[in-house]
Each structure stands twice: as C-alpha cells, then as structure tokens.
Design an enzyme around this catalytic site. Structure first.
Site, PDB file in Angstrom:
ATOM      1  CG  ASP A 127      -1.958   1.056   1.204  1.00  0.00           C
ATOM      2  OD1 ASP A 127      -3.149   0.698   1.174  1.00  0.00           O
ATOM      3  OD2 ASP A 127      -1.606   2.244   1.207  1.00  0.00           O
TER       4      ASP A 127
ATOM      5  CG  ASP B 216      -2.971   3.467  -2.269  1.00  0.00           C
ATOM      6  OD1 ASP B 216      -4.007   2.780  -2.132  1.00  0.00           O
ATOM      7  OD2 ASP B 216      -2.366   3.990  -1.324  1.00  0.00           O
ATOM      8  CD  GLU B 217      -5.758  -1.071  -0.744  1.00  0.00           C
ATOM      9  OE1 GLU B 217      -5.405  -1.846   0.160  1.00  0.00           O
ATOM     10  OE2 GLU B 217      -6.754  -0.346  -0.673  1.00  0.00           O
TER      11      GLU B 217
HETATM   12  P1  TTP Z   1      -5.327   4.951   1.321  1.00  0.00           P
HETATM   13  O1  TTP Z   1      -4.291   3.931   0.966  1.00  0.00           O
HETATM   14  O2  TTP Z   1      -6.414   4.534   2.249  1.00  0.00           O
HETATM   15  O3  TTP Z   1      -4.655   6.223   1.987  1.00  0.00           O
HETATM   16  P2  TTP Z   1      -3.264   6.901   1.686  1.00  0.00           P
HETATM   17  O4  TTP Z   1      -2.480   6.170   0.666  1.00  0.00           O
HETATM   18  O5  TTP Z   1      -3.499   8.344   1.395  1.00  0.00           O
HETATM   19  O6  TTP Z   1      -2.559   6.853   3.094  1.00  0.00           O
HETATM   20  P3  TTP Z   1      -1.925   5.596   3.839  1.00  0.00           P
HETATM   21  O7  TTP Z   1      -0.472   5.917   3.996  1.00  0.00           O
HETATM   22  O8  TTP Z   1      -2.632   5.546   5.151  1.00  0.00           O
HETATM   23  O9  TTP Z   1      -2.156   4.400   2.984  1.00  0.00           O
HETATM   24  O10 TTP Z   1      -6.001   5.521   0.018  1.00  0.00           O
HETATM   25  C1  TTP Z   1      -5.284   5.716  -1.177  1.00  0.00           C
HETATM   26  C2  TTP Z   1      -5.719   6.976  -1.860  1.00  0.00           C
HETATM   27  O11 TTP Z   1      -7.134   6.960  -2.049  1.00  0.00           O
HETATM   28  C3  TTP Z   1      -5.454   8.229  -1.061  1.00  0.00           C
HETATM   29  O12 TTP Z   1      -4.160   8.769  -1.303  1.00  0.00           O
HETATM   30  C4  TTP Z   1      -6.548   9.148  -1.482  1.00  0.00           C
HETATM   31  C5  TTP Z   1      -7.687   8.248  -1.858  1.00  0.00           C
HETATM   32  N1  TTP Z   1      -8.700   8.284  -0.777  1.00  0.00           N
HETATM   33  C6  TTP Z   1      -9.755   9.181  -0.882  1.00  0.00           C
HETATM   34  O13 TTP Z   1      -9.851   9.908  -1.853  1.00  0.00           O
HETATM   35  N2  TTP Z   1     -10.686   9.221   0.119  1.00  0.00           N
HETATM   36  C7  TTP Z   1     -10.602   8.430   1.233  1.00  0.00           C
HETATM   37  O14 TTP Z   1     -11.468   8.509   2.139  1.00  0.00           O
HETATM   38  C8  TTP Z   1      -9.502   7.507   1.332  1.00  0.00           C
HETATM   39  C9  TTP Z   1      -9.356   6.618   2.552  1.00  0.00           C
HETATM   40  C10 TTP Z   1      -8.587   7.476   0.303  1.00  0.00           C
HETATM   41 MG    MG Z   2      -2.275   4.107   0.809  1.00  0.00          MG
END
Ligand code: TTP
Ligand code: MG
Length: 438
Positions: A45, A138-139
């Site tokens: 991720d 992103d994962e």
């Molecule tokens: P995530 O992987 O949940 O969050 P992240 O990558 O920003 O942070 P982390 O380091 O905790 O993994 O989500 C991936 C992308 O999806 C994030 O960059 C933006 C988008 N997203 C939204 O637009 N709204 C949301 O509520 C979430 C959780 C994510």
């Molecule tokens: Mg993320």
C-alpha cells in the site's frame, strides 16, 4: 520454534537472530521474524498516495502539511503524514481539516496522474510475480510463493528490494505487509506505516488478533461493529472462543467469516485482475408486473441498495444498466453512459427510470435489476450539474438520509417511493462474484 532471522531493508543482508541494527551496513531499517524466510503472501500500500505524488512533483511542498481534496465536495481525500500530525484525516470535511491545520497547502486531486503512477507501481509488482491482485489505485496483494528460485531470494527479500526500487524510480514510498493469507497481509501493511514492512506469522497470529478491535475484520462495517459491541464483543479476542455455528446463527453468513478470520484463517486465493467491474442488484416479483408506476418502487429500492454498496466501497461508476426479464424469460439490458461517475441512488434511479420508460410498453416483467459499471474511485463522482439545478438539493437530502442510516441502521429511512417495495427479495452481486471491498 524457528530461530529469528533479520533482514536489512537497505542492503538486504540476512543475519541469524534478532538484531537492532544491520551488522553489514549499520542501518536501523531491519525486520526480524522467525518466519521471515517462509511467509509469501504480501499486501503493498502506497503511503499518503496522492499527497506523495504531489510532493514528488513539487519539492517545495516536501516539508509542508499537504492536503489533497476536492474543492467541490470540500472533503479531504488524503493528507500527508505531516498534516496527519495535526489530526487531519481522509474523508474529513475540509473546513475541519483547515481548522486543525490552518497553514496546510490544499491541492485538488489530479486523478489521471495518480492512476498513471498507480499503474507504473503495479507493473513493477508484476515484474516479480504474475499473481498481483489490485484492490485500489494504490494497493494490491501479491502471491510470492514459488518465486524463491526465480529471484534467488525469499519473498521477504524480493519485497524489500521492490519497495526500494519503487522508492528510487517512482519516488513514492510504500508499506508492505507480509503474512500467510490475504486478511493478515492487509492488516500487516498498516502496522508500520509509512515506509513500513511488517510480518505476521503463524506463531503469533492468534495472540496478535486477540487484542485487535473487531473493526479490522474484513467485511465488518459500522453497522455490524455496532451490533457486535452491543453484544459485548469489542475485540477479536472476544470472538475467538465462540463457535462458528453460533456466530452464524446470530449474524448470518458473515458469522462464518467472523469465526474464521478471528482465528487468522482466510483461504481466499490471490487472483490477478479480480477487481470489481460492476455492482448490481435485482429482484424477481411474486406476480409479473407491467405497470411502470408499480415497477418504480422496486427500481428505487434496488438503486438505493446499489448506491449504498458503492458508497461503502468508496467507488462510483460511469454506466448505469437496467435489466428486465419478460414473463416469457427474455432478458433485456439497456445501458446509459453518464457525463460523470455516480454513486448516488438519485442519479442511478433517474437514469434507470428513463431507460425503463422506453421498455414499459404494457409487456409483463418478472424481474427487474439495476447495475452500475465502469467503476473507479469516488473522487470525481457527482459534481454539481448546471443542467440540473435541483440536483444539489437532492444530493444533500441523500447525504442526510445516509447519515441517519449510518446511525440507526440501513432500514431506518427510505423515500416514500421505496415503501411500496419494502420487502423485496434482492440478489445483490459484485462482479466478478468473488469481489472484495475496494
Ligand atoms: P489509502 O491507501 O487509504 O490512503 P493513503 O495512501 O493516502 O494513506 P496511507 O499511507 O494511510 O495508505 O487511500 C489511497 C488513496 O485513495 C489516497 O491517497 C486518497 C484516496 N482516498 C480518498 O480519496 N478518500 C478516502 O477517504 C480515502 C481513505 C482514500
Ligand atoms: Mg495508501
């Protein structure tokens, strides 16, 4: 018990035993675990993904608190880790985020760019194993079993090298979870963020899970969480002594998953390419129906349910499909492409209803269904529609109804139109059938 092995995430040297610092290069970025040479199910991720991409492209932002957010919807998509120190979180209203961190820089999302970077990273994953199952932009999961001979290294080392390669070539950091099944790999990738690498082995799965809240179990949403807490079940440890049959009796089919996952058992395979392509629901009537006014309440209830699933998965789709089956079993499907993706019941219903109006010509129907396809993230969904001035009000009403449901449960409120079809047999489906939460 196997002896602990330590892997250096900077120079990739292996050391027998648990060491705090790599004896070869002196790095503190080491991972130590007794099962480190054998675990092979991984979840990767990206860290603060959208924000990381923007910081990469504008180094003047590097040390600043950065929020990526839709100006239109006024919600935080993501916050960089600097902004998180101030309490800014995804999905927070922008005014709250800026109250917590007034000096934050706010940038609107550039989905095209993030999608391209996401794909580049995915390609790098596919270079180490074909078994890559994307979950969102992103994962992804990766199955590295059997790759040791190819890469001349255990999966843990191959993954550490991948993380470093992504960092160097894409200039975005990632976190990796390594375990023996999907559920634990996903939980694991969250435990050492950002730039993390965490492993959960067979030996500690049960004791690790015992202290965790039930909310980390796959499929436990807010409603079920409330129900479990009301029943005195707060942690996974509270679930562990319970019998599968009892949990199924109490909570339905999800009870089976609760029982298995709480013991760290998850036998879902990693399936490349199995992202959900559409979300749909249909119902078969007890008596065939031809009257459009009698069909509409069903269409509304189905649209609401599909919309609910899209919202829970934080996705939206650009194509609405209406499905009808005539009394002599002929299936009709009609599609409408939308100007912007939607996740709103209102828009799904209105689009499907326009399609229905063309079909409801007196024929009798035995089934009606509605689906939303061409799925993606929710960030671009349902912008203001200048051609439809009432839309903004209807969107607000729907958001308010969602808030009531989130508090009181799914059946707490519906529009008048849905009441006529309250008790319908539904057949929801996420395709492919083994879809998972995005
Ligand atoms: P995530 O992987 O949940 O969050 P992240 O990558 O920003 O942070 P982390 O380091 O905790 O993994 O989500 C991936 C992308 O999806 C994030 O960059 C933006 C988008 N997203 C939204 O637009 N709204 C949301 O509520 C979430 C959780 C994510
Ligand atoms: Mg993320």
């Amino acid at each position: 018990m196997a002896t602990t092995e330590t892997l250096c995430r900077d120079c990739f040297a292996w050391t027998s035993g648990r060491v705090e610092r790599c004896p070869v290069c002196g790095s503190l970025r080491v991972i130590a675990h007794p099962e480190l040479r054998t675990l092979s199910t991984a979840h990767l991720d990206c860290d603060a993904f959208y924000a990381s991409v923007e910081k990469r492209d504008d180094p003047s932002l590097l040390d600043k608190p950065l929020i990526i957010g839709g100006r239109q919807r006024g919600v935080v998509s993501t916050a960089c880790y600097v902004a998180r120190v101030y309490g800014v979180r995804s999905a927070m209203p922008m005014f709250k985020a800026l109250a917590a961190c007034p000096h934050a820089v706010v940038i609107p999302p550039n989905m095209k760019k993030y999608a391209a970077v996401g794909l580049e990273i995915r390609e790098m994953m596919r270079a180490i194993t074909p078994l890559v199952e994307p979950l969102s932009i992103d994962e992804a999961f990766m199955d590295l079993s059997g790759t040791e001979r190819l890469h001349h290294a255990p999966p843990a080392e191959t993954l550490a090298r991948l993380a470093k390669r992504v960092e160097e070539t894409i200039q975005v950091t990632v976190s990796i979870g390594l375990s023996f099944n999907k559920f634990l790999a996903k939980v694991s990738s969250d435990l050492d963020k950002p730039r993390g690498f965490h492993a959960i082995g067979r030996s500690e799965a049960l004791s690790f899970l015992a202290d965790q809240p039930v909310s980390i179990l796959w499929g436990v949403g807010k409603a079920l969480q409330r129900k479990l807490i009301a029943d005195g079940i707060q942690t996974i440890g509270d679930l562990q002594p319970m019998e599968e049959v009892d949990l199924m009796r109490r909570y339905g089919s999800i009870g089976q998953r609760l029982a298995r996952f709480s013991h760290g058992r998850d036998d879902r395979r990693i399936e490349p390419g199995s992202v959900i392509k559409s979300v749909s629901n249909e119902t078969t009537f007890d008596v065939d129906i031809s009257d459009i006014d009698a069909l509409r309440p069903y269409l509304w209830r189905l649209s609401e349910e599909v919309s609910g699933r899209l919202k829970r998965k934080a996705i939206a789709g650009g194509v609405v499909t209406l499905k009808l089956k005539t009394k002599d079993f002929k299936t009709l499907t009609r599609q409408q492409h939308l100007l912007a993706p939607t996740q709103l019941a209102d828009r799904i219903y209105r689009t499907a209803d326009a399609l229905l109006a063309k079909q409801a010509d007196g024929r009798k129907f035995r089934l009606i269904g509605v689906g939303v396809g061409d799925l993606g993230g929710e960030h671009l969904a349902d912008p203001q529609d200048l051609a439809d001035p009432g839309f903004e009000t209807r969107r607000k009403v729907e958001t308010a109804m969602d808030a009531v449901r989130a508090k009181l449960g799914d059946t707490a409120i519906t529009k008048g139109i849905g009441l006529k079809a309250r008790r319908i047999r539904q057949q929801p489906s996420d395709k492919p059938p083994d879809g998972h939460d995005l």
